[in-house]
Motif scaffolding. Structure first.
Motif, PDB file in Angstrom:
ATOM      1  N   ASP A  84     -41.414 -58.683  17.571  1.00 16.62           N
ATOM      2  CA  ASP A  84     -42.146 -58.065  16.402  1.00 16.62           C
ATOM      3  C   ASP A  84     -42.953 -56.880  16.413  1.00 16.62           C
ATOM      4  N   SER A  85     -42.228 -55.608  16.877  1.00 17.66           N
ATOM      5  CA  SER A  85     -43.084 -54.620  17.366  1.00 17.66           C
ATOM      6  C   SER A  85     -44.184 -53.852  16.160  1.00 17.66           C
ATOM      7  N   LEU A  86     -43.536 -54.293  14.828  1.00 19.15           N
ATOM      8  CA  LEU A  86     -44.111 -53.853  13.843  1.00 19.15           C
ATOM      9  C   LEU A  86     -45.752 -54.699  13.766  1.00 19.15           C
ATOM     10  N   SER A  87     -45.688 -55.665  13.989  1.00 16.65           N
ATOM     11  CA  SER A  87     -46.962 -56.637  14.253  1.00 16.65           C
ATOM     12  C   SER A  87     -47.943 -56.165  15.172  1.00 16.65           C
ATOM     13  N   LEU A  88     -47.104 -55.901  16.281  1.00 19.55           N
ATOM     14  CA  LEU A  88     -48.120 -55.174  17.557  1.00 19.55           C
ATOM     15  C   LEU A  88     -48.552 -54.142  17.179  1.00 19.55           C
TER      16      LEU A  88
END
Length: 149
Positions: A84-88
């Protein structure tokens, strides 16, 4: 789950926010031994937050505690990047606006230094960590990080 992710990233990444910490990590001036214990902690967290694992290890004493601490952070960050690169990215943005301060700092017996790292990212997210450092070859190195109860 997202709050858990944010808390983990907050705990290990906040210290790399200042211009001074970025300069210290980039310059790699550890060998000169001119960094204070607090500057060492800032540089360590700055490298962790940036995913610069080798640089982060340069600020650590060779202890099992620090090996485990770095490995857990690295595993978590890489897992989040893959899943989940967006959350990161959101968590990293929040951390870039968080505040950090040190309290209860001072020498402890046998060449050790103890400080409390206080991290704040808004009213809802506040964490405190006890950081122990030891001096090796004239250089302060992080030897243990633990939660403050």
């Amino acid at each position: 789950m997202k709050k858990f992710i944010l808390n983990i990233l907050l705990l290990v990444g906040i210290a790399g926010l200042g211009v001074l910490a970025a300069w210290l990590v980039k310059s790699g001036d550890k060998s000169a031994g001119k960094m204070s214990p607090e500057e060492t902690v800032e540089a360590f967290y700055s490298a962790l937050l940036a995913g610069k694992w080798d640089e982060a290890r340069e600020f650590c004493a060779e202890t099992g505690d620090m090996d485990e601490y770095c490995r857990k952070f690295m595993d978590c960050r890489e897992r989040l990047q893959a899943e989940d690169s967006l959350s990161l990215a959101v968590a990293s943005d929040i951390l870039s606006n968080a505040g950090m301060s040190f309290s209860e700092s001072g020498r402890k017996g046998n060449g050790m230094y103890r400080t409390i790292l206080d991290i704040s990212a808004g009213e809802d997210i506040r964490k405190a960590r006890e950081v122990l450092l030891e001096k090796e070859g004239g250089v302060w190195l992080v030897s243990r990080i633990s939660a403050v109860q």
